[in-house]
Structures are given as structure tokens and as C-alpha cells.
Design an enzyme around this catalytic site. Structure first.
Site, PDB file in Angstrom:
ATOM      1  N   GLN A  96       0.838  -1.122   0.124  1.00 52.02           N
ATOM      2  CA  GLN A  96       0.097   0.105   0.018  1.00 52.02           C
ATOM      3  C   GLN A  96       0.892   1.354   0.163  1.00 52.02           C
ATOM      4  O   GLN A  96       1.941   1.281   0.334  1.00 52.02           O
ATOM      5  CB  GLN A  96      -0.913   0.071   1.426  1.00 52.02           C
ATOM      6  CG  GLN A  96      -0.265  -0.118   2.425  1.00 52.02           C
ATOM      7  CD  GLN A  96      -1.102  -0.240   3.697  1.00 52.02           C
ATOM      8  OE1 GLN A  96      -1.373   0.572   4.305  1.00 52.02           O
ATOM      9  NE2 GLN A  96      -1.467  -1.680   4.066  1.00 52.02           N
ATOM     10  N   HIS A  98       0.167   5.728   1.155  1.00 50.93           N
ATOM     11  CA  HIS A  98      -0.809   6.852   1.553  1.00 50.93           C
ATOM     12  C   HIS A  98      -0.700   7.844   0.978  1.00 50.93           C
ATOM     13  O   HIS A  98       0.308   8.422   0.419  1.00 50.93           O
ATOM     14  CB  HIS A  98      -0.370   6.793   3.067  1.00 50.93           C
ATOM     15  CG  HIS A  98      -0.584   5.491   3.740  1.00 50.93           C
ATOM     16  ND1 HIS A  98      -1.356   4.883   3.906  1.00 50.93           N
ATOM     17  CD2 HIS A  98       0.216   5.061   4.673  1.00 50.93           C
ATOM     18  CE1 HIS A  98      -1.289   3.673   4.658  1.00 50.93           C
ATOM     19  NE2 HIS A  98      -0.233   3.916   5.348  1.00 50.93           N
ATOM     20  N   GLU A 133       3.393   7.724   8.631  1.00 49.46           N
ATOM     21  CA  GLU A 133       3.315   6.832   9.881  1.00 49.46           C
ATOM     22  C   GLU A 133       4.687   6.354  10.326  1.00 49.46           C
ATOM     23  O   GLU A 133       5.688   6.388   9.443  1.00 49.46           O
ATOM     24  CB  GLU A 133       2.472   5.357   9.727  1.00 49.46           C
ATOM     25  CG  GLU A 133       2.930   4.616   8.550  1.00 49.46           C
ATOM     26  CD  GLU A 133       1.891   3.488   8.232  1.00 49.46           C
ATOM     27  OE1 GLU A 133       2.150   2.329   7.975  1.00 49.46           O
ATOM     28  OE2 GLU A 133       0.558   3.744   8.166  1.00 49.46           O
ATOM     29  N   HIS A 255       4.670   0.230   0.868  1.00 45.04           N
ATOM     30  CA  HIS A 255       5.327  -0.541   1.947  1.00 45.04           C
ATOM     31  C   HIS A 255       4.209  -1.559   2.318  1.00 45.04           C
ATOM     32  O   HIS A 255       3.098  -1.763   1.870  1.00 45.04           O
ATOM     33  CB  HIS A 255       5.399   0.057   3.257  1.00 45.04           C
ATOM     34  CG  HIS A 255       4.083   0.980   3.780  1.00 45.04           C
ATOM     35  ND1 HIS A 255       3.655   1.829   3.235  1.00 45.04           N
ATOM     36  CD2 HIS A 255       3.362   0.539   4.773  1.00 45.04           C
ATOM     37  CE1 HIS A 255       2.543   2.359   3.773  1.00 45.04           C
ATOM     38  NE2 HIS A 255       2.443   1.668   4.744  1.00 45.04           N
ATOM     39  N   ARG A 274      -4.268   0.580  -2.238  1.00 46.17           N
ATOM     40  CA  ARG A 274      -3.600  -0.748  -2.157  1.00 46.17           C
ATOM     41  C   ARG A 274      -3.073  -1.291  -3.624  1.00 46.17           C
ATOM     42  O   ARG A 274      -3.634  -0.801  -4.535  1.00 46.17           O
ATOM     43  CB  ARG A 274      -4.795  -1.755  -1.670  1.00 46.17           C
ATOM     44  CG  ARG A 274      -5.005  -1.661  -0.108  1.00 46.17           C
ATOM     45  CD  ARG A 274      -6.157  -2.518  -0.012  1.00 46.17           C
ATOM     46  NE  ARG A 274      -6.501  -2.281   1.647  1.00 46.17           N
ATOM     47  CZ  ARG A 274      -7.382  -1.340   1.696  1.00 46.17           C
ATOM     48  NH1 ARG A 274      -8.143  -0.633   0.897  1.00 46.17           N
ATOM     49  NH2 ARG A 274      -7.874  -1.150   3.303  1.00 46.17           N
TER      50      ARG A 274
END
Length: 385
Positions: A96, A98, A133, A255, A274
Site C-alpha cells: 500500500q 498513503h 506513519e 510498503h 492498495r
């Protein structure tokens, strides 16, 4: 401060034992993937100030400045800017990326305008926020992060000696790096599914036979037979974190987490595009818009500092640090200008008068003084203001 009651998300990839072992409770037999600590509307933590349990999101909404502090509200709005998790991967998570903040806002507004239900399986943007993240390992932790140099990826694929991979190997070697990675990923994700499933089955046999460098991909093909994400994953760097080491993931960085227990801290978002290793929706055009096709080494972090060990990142919505409390050590007085969540992962420390056991957490409103004492390990999540 408030002791938190937290929701454990039962995603299929979750370990059945890692979180129960940390909490010191019996496994249920069901996967337990993530324990969420924070005020995300999907699963807000709960607390009780003497009038019954309330969601942390409701408590903050009733008095944003009192809970978060004026500086946090002025900078990030009247909501907790981060989401804190314990993540337990018993099987690989989806490959995926972001979005950045502009992409998230535009994507969210577009889907709202088109009337896509917020809980629809094909919805890409659950909110209008970005999702940088970081993951900090509590056990040895395997993952994939960022694109390899194309020539290195070509060598990895060529070593499998699978004839149907030759066009992809040639593609990786024929173009400048970013173009090669983009064209390769596009070709894999848009290939005929039956032909790709056959190629992945040949790859499965090869990685099982070869072992060594290919061991992480044997795990992928075991869980996702025929998935083109297995080939896409070979474009990425394999990373193995040791306990205490962390990895930062900015917008657009592809990642996937493979196995292990860790503490995850991220901006308060649930936006995911994804690329594979999942039965869920894959939006190839949107993914290609968001992904950054820049080869490079993963951003690995080790804590720095004396007393409070900080994992430095370029993000202000969250800041992760760690306290290793030794027997007989002096109490640690924490900064108190911003909201914070404290999580115990080992030992028997105290936050103020509250004793903590592994897996327990507390919310500390901005302006409330707190000190840590006792022995054990405590992670601190807060914001930079």
C-alpha cells in the site's frame, strides 16, 4: 489523566497470540491485529471520569482547548492529531501507499461529491487527512519499504529463473529509474490475471527452492497465491527491524508489513491505496497517482536522547519517544504543554498514581503534569507545537 479502554481490531492478518501475550490474557483463537489508542471515529478509546464511559472523541469535542491545549487546536484543529496503535502482524498486510495532504483532501472531496458511501468497499478516501506513519518494533519485525533501485530489482527477478518474468526484467533495465519502476508496476497490476497467476505460481516454486534472499517472498506467496502483488513486492526493499528500531513512512512510499509486533504511530487517518496482497479493492490509476517512484533506502530510526529517547521524524502531528525505567531510578517528569498518550509495553511502571501493566495506556490532557516512576518501558505519543 485517564486510563484508556481500547478496541482491538480483528483484521484477518492479525496474530492470534501476540497481543494477548503482551496483555497477559488467554488468546481467543481469533486474529487480533491492532489495538487503537486515540480518538479516531472508527474505534475511539473510552474513559470514565466518574459518570460512566465516554469515547475520547466525545470528551475532546466537548472541550477541545481544555483537552488538547490552545496551541494544538490552533495548529491542527479541535481533534487529536495522531492515532497510536499496537500492531501485531501474523500474516502480511496489503502492499500500500498513503496520500499526502493535498491528495487526501482532493480525493475525499471528489468521493463525497460523487456520493460514494463512506463505508463502501471501493472507497479510497475515508477522510481528508494524510497518513504519514512510523512503526517501532517490540519483537523482530519484517516489512517491505520503498523502491529498490531498478537494476537491483531486475537482478532479484532474474535470479528466480522464471521465463515469464523476462519482459519485466528487460523493462527495469531499459529505462531511467523512476520511469522503469512506474512502467514495471503498471505492467504487473494491469496484466491478464490468469497469466499473472500462472507466473506467480512459478515464482512460488522458485522462492521455496532458493530460500535465502527470497524467504520473505515465500511468506507472501503462501498467503496470497496468484496475487500480482507478490511480483510488485519484489520491487521493494526488505527490512528487518530489531526491538527498539523504527521505520518512518512518508506519503507515497510503498510498503507492507510481513510479521511481528510493534508500536505504530500515525496521523489520525485511515486512507489507504492498495497495490496487492489483499482481497480488498485495488484502484490502479489512483495508486499510480499517489505512489512516489523514487528508489532509495528506507528511513530507519533509532531512539536518541538521555532519559526520554526520541524517534525523530519530519512530522509535527505526532512525536514518539520511549522511557526505559530502571530499578531505583528517579521519577521522570514529562513535558505537559500538549496532549499525550502513554503506553506501557514492559514491567510495572506508574504514571502519576496509576499503576500500568503491559498493554495498558493513559490519556494525559494538555497542561496536566505527570511523572513516570517504577520500572519498565513506556512509550509516549504526543504532538509538536
Amino acid at each position: 489523566m485517564d486510563r484508556l479502554t481500547n478496541t482491538i481490531r480483528p483484521y484477518a492478518w492479525g496474530s492470534t497470540t501476540a497481543i494477548p501475550t503482551l496483555l497477559g490474557v488467554a488468546p481467543t483463537g481469533e486474529p487480533q491485529a491492532e489495538m487503537w489508542m486515540g480518538a479516531h471515529p472508527g474505534a475511539p478509546s473510552r474513559l470514565d471520569r466518574g459518570t460512566g464511559e465516554r469515547a475520547l472523541s466525545e470528551v475532546i469535542a466537548a472541550d477541545p482547548e481544555g483537552e488538547l491545549g490552545a496551541a494544538t487546536v490552533a495548529r491542527f484543529g479541535p481533534r487529536l492529531p495522531f492515532l497510536f496503535k499496537i500492531l501485531a502482524a501474523g500474516a502480511p498486510l496489503s502492499l500500500q501507499v498513503h496520500p499526502d495532504l493535498d491528495q487526501a483532501r482532493a480525493g475525499f472531496e471528489d468521493e463525497e461529491r460523487r456520493g460514494v458511501p463512506i463505508d463502501a468497499d471501493h472507497r479510497n478516501y475515508k477522510d481528508a487527512n494524510h497518513k504519514p506513519e512510523m512503526i517501532c518494533a517490540l519483537t523482530p519485525f519484517d516489512g517491505l519499504c520503498g523502491f529498490r533501485p531498478p537494476l537491483e530489482a531486475a537482478d532479484l527477478l532474474e535470479g528466480l529463473q522464471v521465463d515469464s518474468l523476462k519482459p519485466y526484467v528487460d523493462l527495469l533495465r531499459a529505462h531511467p529509474e523512476e520511469a522503469a519502476l512506474r512502467e514495471m508496476l503498471t505492467a504487473v497490476l494491469t496484466a491478464d490475471r490468469a497469466e499473472m497467476a500462472h507466473t506467480v505460481s512459478e515464482v512460488a516454486a522458485a522462492v521455496t527452492r532458493l530460500g535465502g534472499t527470497y524467504i520473505p517472498y515465500a511468506t507472501l506467496v503462501h498467503h496470497f497465491p496468484g496475487d500480482p502483488g507478490v511480483i510488485a513486492a519484489m520491487l521493494l526493499n526488505h527490512v528487518r527491524l530489531q526491538p527498539g528500531e523504527a521505520m518512518f513512512l512518508g506519503a507515497g512510499v510503498p510498503h507492507a508489513y510481513i510479521d511481528g509486533l510493534g508500536v505504530e504511530l500515525l496521523a489520525n487517518s485511515d486512507n489507504v491505496l492498495r497495490a496487492g496482497l489483499t482481497p480488498k479493492h485495488v484502484d490502479v490509476p489512483e495508486l499510480l497517482k499517489v505512489a512516489k517512484f523514487e528508489p532509495g533506502d528506507p528511513t530507519l530510526l533509532r531512539p536518541e536522547g538521555d532519559g526520554e529517547e526520541v524517534y525523530e521524524t519530519p512530522i509535527d502531528e505526532f512525536r514518539l519517544s520511549r522511557f526505559l525505567l530502571a530499578p531505583g531510578g528517579a521519577p521522570r517528569v514529562l513535558p505537559h504543554g500538549a496532549p499525550q498518550i502513554l503506553l506501557c509495553t514492559a514491567g510495572s511502571p506508574q504514571a502519576g498514581e496509576l499503576p500500568l501493566t503491559p498493554g495498558e495506556s493513559v490519556f494525559v490532557p494538555a497542561g496536566e503534569k505527570v511523572e513516570l516512576s517504577g520500572t519498565g518501558t513506556v512509550f509516549r505519543a504526543t504532538v509538536v507545537v
